[in-house]
Design an enzyme around this catalytic site. Structure first.
Site, PDB file in Angstrom:
ATOM      1  N   ASP A 178      36.553  43.828  34.636  1.00 29.60           N
ATOM      2  CA  ASP A 178      35.273  44.357  35.121  1.00 29.60           C
ATOM      3  C   ASP A 178      35.062  45.794  34.664  1.00 29.60           C
ATOM      4  OD1 ASP A 178      34.436  42.089  36.410  1.00 29.60           O
ATOM      5  OD2 ASP A 178      34.890  42.789  38.431  1.00 29.60           O
ATOM      6  N   ARG A 179      36.101  46.614  34.780  1.00 26.07           N
ATOM      7  CA  ARG A 179      35.934  48.029  34.468  1.00 26.07           C
ATOM      8  C   ARG A 179      35.841  48.273  32.959  1.00 26.07           C
ATOM      9  NH1 ARG A 179      36.492  51.356  38.884  1.00 26.07           N
ATOM     10  NH2 ARG A 179      37.143  50.271  40.779  1.00 26.07           N
TER      11      ARG A 179
END
Length: 415
Positions: A178-179
């Site tokens: 996600d990051r």
């Protein structure tokens, strides 16, 4: 840390850019927080029940204000809308008509059912930048599959190589997909902004998590299968060797890396093993790569004989890259991070004293600063709906139906 006079005088790079943010949890909010830190007006659209990240990040003094949420949503405004109730979708579209960017992480069929496809919204705003963050590229057979960080870690090969040397696949214990993709989302939006400034709009951007993370992993580990025919197997053996890990010392661990000839030979000297300089296994870079496991084994045996502090002193004197192995707790007390002001104690209006993670990027004429902490659900609903052109009577009707939330009134009612 205070900004210098020139930084204080500088205008935010993204000042005047309005972003309607329909993302939730991590990948989108991580991207838009970076843009908000640099001056974009980010309007966070969330259901009246709130972004899921509000509830899955541990306890908080006030319900719905979990630490993970706080670290992903500063400098944003919150507009609560239940898009399935009367008036909410029309209000959102009025807001989008005044925006430069719309970003969402809904599956495209769901966005289309709501009337929020790229085609729908570009009709409202002909030069709109429309960014969709999807689990899987829409030209492939997986296009309709749902995705979370763990799904992408596994599918991209990351969990397989993170096996601790025992062959058992493991997820990296943070939402790294996600990051990582969130950084790609922010970069993609910025490139679209530059493209519009130079060549006009609109621009439709798709950022697929599976493809993005697979490319991220394989740029490191496609390795000898890059060539056709392959020259060998996938996987950078230097990184996948079981001894490629923090090095145990007599009283703990440290992290040390020596890549150049000068660094490696200096490390051999520091280890008290100068004869390794002329060992044909280690005397030049290609030979070291072919014998990296043995070099790591010898290094690890020697490093176990002295304390971490002793090794750090020796390695620093020889200009060999090394740092102590921090834990999640000890890194909070790192003196360098104190010097640079990464951790900022701030007073949140409802959560009391919290530690804010300052954006570490510096510009010569602008330093991203905290304008306001992460908002409560619908904290800015009324002002944003008024800004979109709705009258007070219409707004109160939406509040009464549950289509939006008047945070101030709800908070007053609970006192």
């Amino acid at each position: 840390m205070m900004a210098s006079a020139s930084q204080q005088a500088g205008r935010a790079p993204l000042e005047g850019l309005r972003i309607v943010d329909l993302t939730q949890v991590v990948v989108g909010p991580y991207a838009t927080q970076f843009l908000a830190d640099f001056g974009a007006e980010v309007i966070k659209i969330e259901h009246p029940s709130g972004d899921l990240a509000r509830w899955i990040g541990g306890r908080s003094p006030t319900p719905g204000m979990a630490a993970k949420y706080l670290h992903l949503n500063r400098n944003k405004k919150s507009l609560a809308l239940d898009l399935k109730k009367p008036g909410a979708l029309d209000a959102l579209k009025k807001l989008i008509a005044s925006a430069d960017v719309v970003v969402h992480n809904m599956r495209p069929p769901a966005a289309a059912r709501l009337g929020l496809s790229a085609e729908d919204l570009i009709r409202l705003k002909p030069d709109l930048i429309y960014c969709s963050v999807v689990g899987f590229g829409q030209e492939g057979r997986y296009r309709d599959k749902p995705a979370y960080d763990s799904i992408i870690q596994g599918a991209s090969g990351l969990a397989a190589i993170n096996n601790g040397g025992d062959g058992q696949p493991r997820f990296v214990p943070m939402v790294i997909a996600d990051r990582t993709v969130g950084v790609m989302v922010a970069n993609s939006i910025l490139m679209a902004v530059v493209q519009r400034l130079r060549h006009g709009g609109p621009q439709v951007v798709e950022v697929p998590m599976f493809e993005s993370m697979t490319a991220f992993v394989l740029a490191e580990h496609m390795f000898l299968k890059t060539f056709d025919p392959p020259l060998g197997a996938t996987g950078d053996s230097r990184l996948l060797d079981p001894n490629s890990r923090p090095v145990r010392t007599a009283d703990g661990y440290l992290c040390v890396t020596a890549n150049t000839d000068a660094q490696v030979f200096a490390m051999f000297d520091a280890m008290g093993r100068p004869e390794l300089r002329t060992d044909p296994r280690f005397a030049e870079k290609r030979a070291r790569f072919e014998n990296i496991g043995e070099m790591f084994r010898i290094r690890n045996e020697v490093f176990a004989t002295r304390t971490t502090a002793e090794w750090l002193e020796v390695l620093e004197a020889a200009d060999i890259p090394a740092m102590p192995l921090h834990t999640l707790d000890s890194v909070l007390d790192d003196p360098h991070l104190a010097d640079t002001g990464l951790f900022q104690k701030i007073e949140h209006p409802t959560e009391g004293t919290i530690t804010n993670l300052r954006n570490p990027v510096r510009f010569s004429t602008y330093e991203p600063a905290l304008k306001w902490p992460a908002p409560h659900i619908g904290e800015h609903s009324i002002e944003l709906l008024r800004d979109a052109g709705l009258g007070d009577e219409d707004i109160q009707a939406m509040v009464a139906s549950g289509a939006t939330v008047d945070h101030a009134a709800a908070r007053e009612a609970t006192r």
